[in-house]
Design a protein around this motif. Structure first.
Motif, PDB file in Angstrom:
ATOM      1  N   ALA A 218      -0.190  65.371 103.847  1.00 12.02           N
ATOM      2  CA  ALA A 218      -1.275  64.386 103.781  1.00 12.02           C
ATOM      3  C   ALA A 218      -1.546  63.974 102.346  1.00 12.02           C
ATOM      4  N   ALA A 219      -1.400  64.917 101.419  1.00 13.38           N
ATOM      5  CA  ALA A 219      -1.588  64.584  99.998  1.00 13.38           C
ATOM      6  C   ALA A 219      -0.542  63.586  99.533  1.00 13.38           C
ATOM      7  N   VAL A 220       0.674  63.723 100.034  1.00  8.60           N
ATOM      8  CA  VAL A 220       1.729  62.762  99.680  1.00  8.60           C
ATOM      9  C   VAL A 220       1.369  61.376 100.202  1.00  8.60           C
ATOM     10  N   ASP A 221       0.836  61.302 101.423  1.00 10.30           N
ATOM     11  CA  ASP A 221       0.412  60.006 101.957  1.00 10.30           C
ATOM     12  C   ASP A 221      -0.693  59.396 101.105  1.00 10.30           C
ATOM     13  N   VAL A 222      -1.604  60.237 100.646  1.00  5.45           N
ATOM     14  CA  VAL A 222      -2.680  59.746  99.780  1.00  5.45           C
ATOM     15  C   VAL A 222      -2.103  59.187  98.485  1.00  5.45           C
ATOM     16  N   LEU A 223      -1.125  59.856  97.920  1.00  4.97           N
ATOM     17  CA  LEU A 223      -0.490  59.364  96.690  1.00  4.97           C
ATOM     18  C   LEU A 223       0.179  58.010  96.912  1.00  4.97           C
ATOM     19  N   ALA A 224       0.759  57.818  98.095  1.00  6.87           N
ATOM     20  CA  ALA A 224       1.380  56.530  98.401  1.00  6.87           C
ATOM     21  C   ALA A 224       0.337  55.421  98.445  1.00  6.87           C
ATOM     22  N   VAL A 225      -0.843  55.731  99.039  1.00 11.36           N
ATOM     23  CA  VAL A 225      -1.923  54.739  99.066  1.00 11.36           C
ATOM     24  C   VAL A 225      -2.405  54.430  97.655  1.00 11.36           C
ATOM     25  N   ILE A 226      -2.540  55.468  96.828  1.00  2.00           N
ATOM     26  CA  ILE A 226      -2.972  55.261  95.439  1.00  2.00           C
ATOM     27  C   ILE A 226      -1.972  54.392  94.689  1.00  2.00           C
ATOM     28  N   GLU A 227      -0.693  54.669  94.877  1.00  2.00           N
ATOM     29  CA  GLU A 227       0.333  53.864  94.216  1.00  2.00           C
ATOM     30  C   GLU A 227       0.253  52.399  94.639  1.00  2.00           C
ATOM     31  N   SER A 228       0.048  52.179  95.956  1.00  2.00           N
ATOM     32  CA  SER A 228      -0.057  50.801  96.451  1.00  2.00           C
ATOM     33  C   SER A 228      -1.267  50.094  95.869  1.00  2.00           C
ATOM     34  N   GLU A 229      -2.416  50.783  95.843  1.00  2.00           N
ATOM     35  CA  GLU A 229      -3.623  50.172  95.293  1.00  2.00           C
ATOM     36  C   GLU A 229      -3.460  49.880  93.809  1.00  2.00           C
ATOM     37  N   ALA A 230      -2.851  50.805  93.072  1.00  2.00           N
ATOM     38  CA  ALA A 230      -2.659  50.592  91.637  1.00  2.00           C
ATOM     39  C   ALA A 230      -1.734  49.420  91.362  1.00  2.00           C
ATOM     40  N   SER A 231      -0.652  49.307  92.137  1.00  2.00           N
ATOM     41  CA  SER A 231       0.270  48.190  91.948  1.00  2.00           C
ATOM     42  C   SER A 231      -0.405  46.867  92.251  1.00  2.00           C
ATOM     43  N   ARG A 232      -1.187  46.821  93.320  1.00  2.00           N
ATOM     44  CA  ARG A 232      -1.887  45.591  93.678  1.00  2.00           C
ATOM     45  C   ARG A 232      -2.910  45.227  92.597  1.00  2.00           C
ATOM     46  N   THR A 233      -3.602  46.225  92.087  1.00  2.00           N
ATOM     47  CA  THR A 233      -4.589  45.968  91.030  1.00  2.00           C
ATOM     48  C   THR A 233      -3.934  45.374  89.800  1.00  2.00           C
ATOM     49  N   LEU A 234      -2.826  45.975  89.383  1.00  2.00           N
ATOM     50  CA  LEU A 234      -2.126  45.467  88.199  1.00  2.00           C
ATOM     51  C   LEU A 234      -1.640  44.043  88.412  1.00  2.00           C
ATOM     52  N   HIS A 235      -1.114  43.768  89.610  1.00  2.00           N
ATOM     53  CA  HIS A 235      -0.609  42.419  89.882  1.00  2.00           C
ATOM     54  C   HIS A 235      -1.731  41.394  89.831  1.00  2.00           C
ATOM     55  N   GLU A 236      -2.850  41.683  90.510  1.00  2.00           N
ATOM     56  CA  GLU A 236      -3.944  40.720  90.530  1.00  2.00           C
ATOM     57  C   GLU A 236      -4.586  40.569  89.153  1.00  2.00           C
ATOM     58  N   MET A 237      -4.690  41.662  88.418  1.00  2.00           N
ATOM     59  CA  MET A 237      -5.279  41.585  87.089  1.00  2.00           C
ATOM     60  C   MET A 237      -4.396  40.759  86.158  1.00  2.00           C
ATOM     61  N   ARG A 238      -3.090  40.975  86.200  1.00  2.00           N
ATOM     62  CA  ARG A 238      -2.183  40.200  85.348  1.00  2.00           C
ATOM     63  C   ARG A 238      -2.195  38.729  85.728  1.00  2.00           C
ATOM     64  N   THR A 239      -2.291  38.446  87.026  1.00  2.00           N
ATOM     65  CA  THR A 239      -2.354  37.054  87.469  1.00  2.00           C
ATOM     66  C   THR A 239      -3.569  36.353  86.890  1.00  2.00           C
ATOM     67  N   MET A 240      -4.730  36.998  86.963  1.00  2.00           N
ATOM     68  CA  MET A 240      -5.948  36.368  86.463  1.00  2.00           C
ATOM     69  C   MET A 240      -5.960  36.278  84.948  1.00  2.00           C
ATOM     70  N   VAL A 241      -5.432  37.290  84.267  1.00  2.00           N
ATOM     71  CA  VAL A 241      -5.382  37.243  82.804  1.00  2.00           C
ATOM     72  C   VAL A 241      -4.487  36.116  82.331  1.00  2.00           C
ATOM     73  N   ARG A 242      -3.394  35.856  83.050  1.00  2.00           N
ATOM     74  CA  ARG A 242      -2.523  34.740  82.673  1.00  2.00           C
ATOM     75  C   ARG A 242      -3.259  33.415  82.809  1.00  2.00           C
ATOM     76  N   VAL A 243      -4.114  33.301  83.820  1.00  2.00           N
ATOM     77  CA  VAL A 243      -4.896  32.074  83.975  1.00  2.00           C
ATOM     78  C   VAL A 243      -5.905  31.926  82.848  1.00  2.00           C
TER      79      VAL A 243
END
Length: 379
Positions: A218-243
């Motif tokens: 279950a901890a491994v599944d949690v890490l996968a969710v954290i990785e997904s959230e972190a990747s999405r955050t970085l993508h959206e943040m970089r998109t807005m910063v470029r604007v």
């Protein structure tokens, strides 16, 4: 006490050149080409022109300068009206009138260019340059009608140039204000997005620590969710910063809306989402605002609610409005840090759309955020 006239002169002297003047367009070549052909034709077919060689040479030297009237308005004006001054000399030396070709009338565009594109200092100097040959020409005019007509034409050209400059400045100011507003909106989106995803990462990390010893899978599944959230955050943040960076282009992704509210349940098992009523066909600003207000409310509840057992998100569509309510049953008042960009941003979002948003302690316990947004966005 400052003198009004002196303040006006200082403001004129401080006026910079107009931004981004077009260098040359096809109309410039047509204008100059037509005037040159006219000048040559006059030199050939008008034997009645006094001092025809001088008039032709001056015209052929002055007319091409019109090509640089936007990028070098003062220089072009000096050359153009300097040539006109040369043609006035015979009128005073040999008492010869009307020296010059009809094609020289093209220099009338120079005062317009001077007030449209030049700096304040250049405009003042250029006005003095124009005034000398124009004054001499009007002084030697045969009739009062010529004087009145010539003066009216010259003033009208100056006024047109100033009016077009003012219009361009006003338009640029509106564009700047719109960009500033949009950048503020993007900054709010950046805050909402990062706060939401980071809160989700923190909650998942706490859950991972709690289950790591008892259930490593279950901890491994949690890490996968954290990785997904972190990747999405970085993508959206970089998109807005470029604007937010001037000059950078970006590919816009669809904004999240009511259809994405189920994503909030991933932040915590306490979150429940319920949608009812007519929520189809909402304008995008309303759709996005509902999602962002719910997102910020859930984020605040997870961060600040003490001993909460449930966070409920309710959205329903009524006739003419969309209502939302986010309630948690946590104990205790919210810390003062909660009254920051998040709550202010929610209130501003609703206000911009002509709606209302209120957040505070619920009489029945816990904390409630309620918002009402009109279905029709005000224009």
């Amino acid at each position: 006490m400052p003198v009004p006239g002196a303040a006006f002169v200082r403001s004129v002297l401080a006026e910079p050149r107009a931004l981004d003047p077009p260098v040359r367009v096809w109309r410039d070549w047509v204008l100059v080409g037509g005037l040159l052909v006219t000048a040559v034709a006059e030199a050939v077919f008008r034997p009645d022109v006094p001092m025809r060689p001088l008039a032709t040479v001056v015209a052929l030297l002055v007319i091409p300068v019109l090509l640089w009237r936007r990028t070098h308005p003062l220089l072009a004006t000096a050359v153009g009206f300097g040539g006109a001054m040369v043609l006035h000399v015979p009128a005073f030396v040999d008492d010869v009138a009307d020296v010059g070709l009809y094609a020289m009338a093209g220099i009338v565009v120079l005062p317009y260019a001077l007030y449209r594109w030049a700096s304040g200092r250049e405009a003042l100097v250029g006005t003095a340059i124009v005034a000398v040959p124009a004054g001499l020409g009007l002084a030697t005019s045969a009739t009062v009608g010529d004087v009145v007509g010539g003066t009216t034409l010259l003033v009208a050209v100056f006024a047109l140039g100033a009016a077009m400059r003012y219009r361009a400045v006003a338009h640029q100011r509106r564009v700047t204000e719109a960009r500033t507003f949009e950048r503020g909106e993007l900054a709010r989106e950046l805050h909402d997005t990062v706060a939401h995803h980071v809160s989700a990462i923190a909650i998942q990390a706490q859950a991972g620590r709690a289950v790591a010893a008892a259930d490593p899978a279950a901890a491994v599944d949690v890490l996968a969710v954290i990785e997904s959230e972190a990747s999405r955050t970085l993508h959206e943040m970089r998109t807005m910063v470029r604007v937010l960076r001037d000059g950078d282009s970006v590919d816009y992704a669809p904004q999240r809306g009511i259809g994405d509210l189920d994503e909030l349940t991933r932040m915590s098992p306490l979150v429940r989402v319920e949608c009812a009523g007519d929520l189809a066909g909402l304008p995008q600003p309303v759709d996005v605002a509902v999602y962002r207000i719910c997102q910020e409310s859930v984020t605040n509840a997870i961060r600040h609610a003490v001993d909460a057992t449930a966070v409920g998100v309710e959205v329903w569509g009524d006739a003419g409005v969309v209502r939302l309510r986010v309630h948690d049953d946590g104990e205790g008042a919210r810390p003062s840090s909660a009254v920051g960009y998040g709550l202010l941003g929610m209130a501003e979002r609703a206000k911009l759309l002509g709606g209302t948003c209120h957040a505070g302690p619920d009489p029945a316990g816990g904390w409630t955020v309620e918002a009402t947004l009109p279905r029709d966005v005000p224009r």
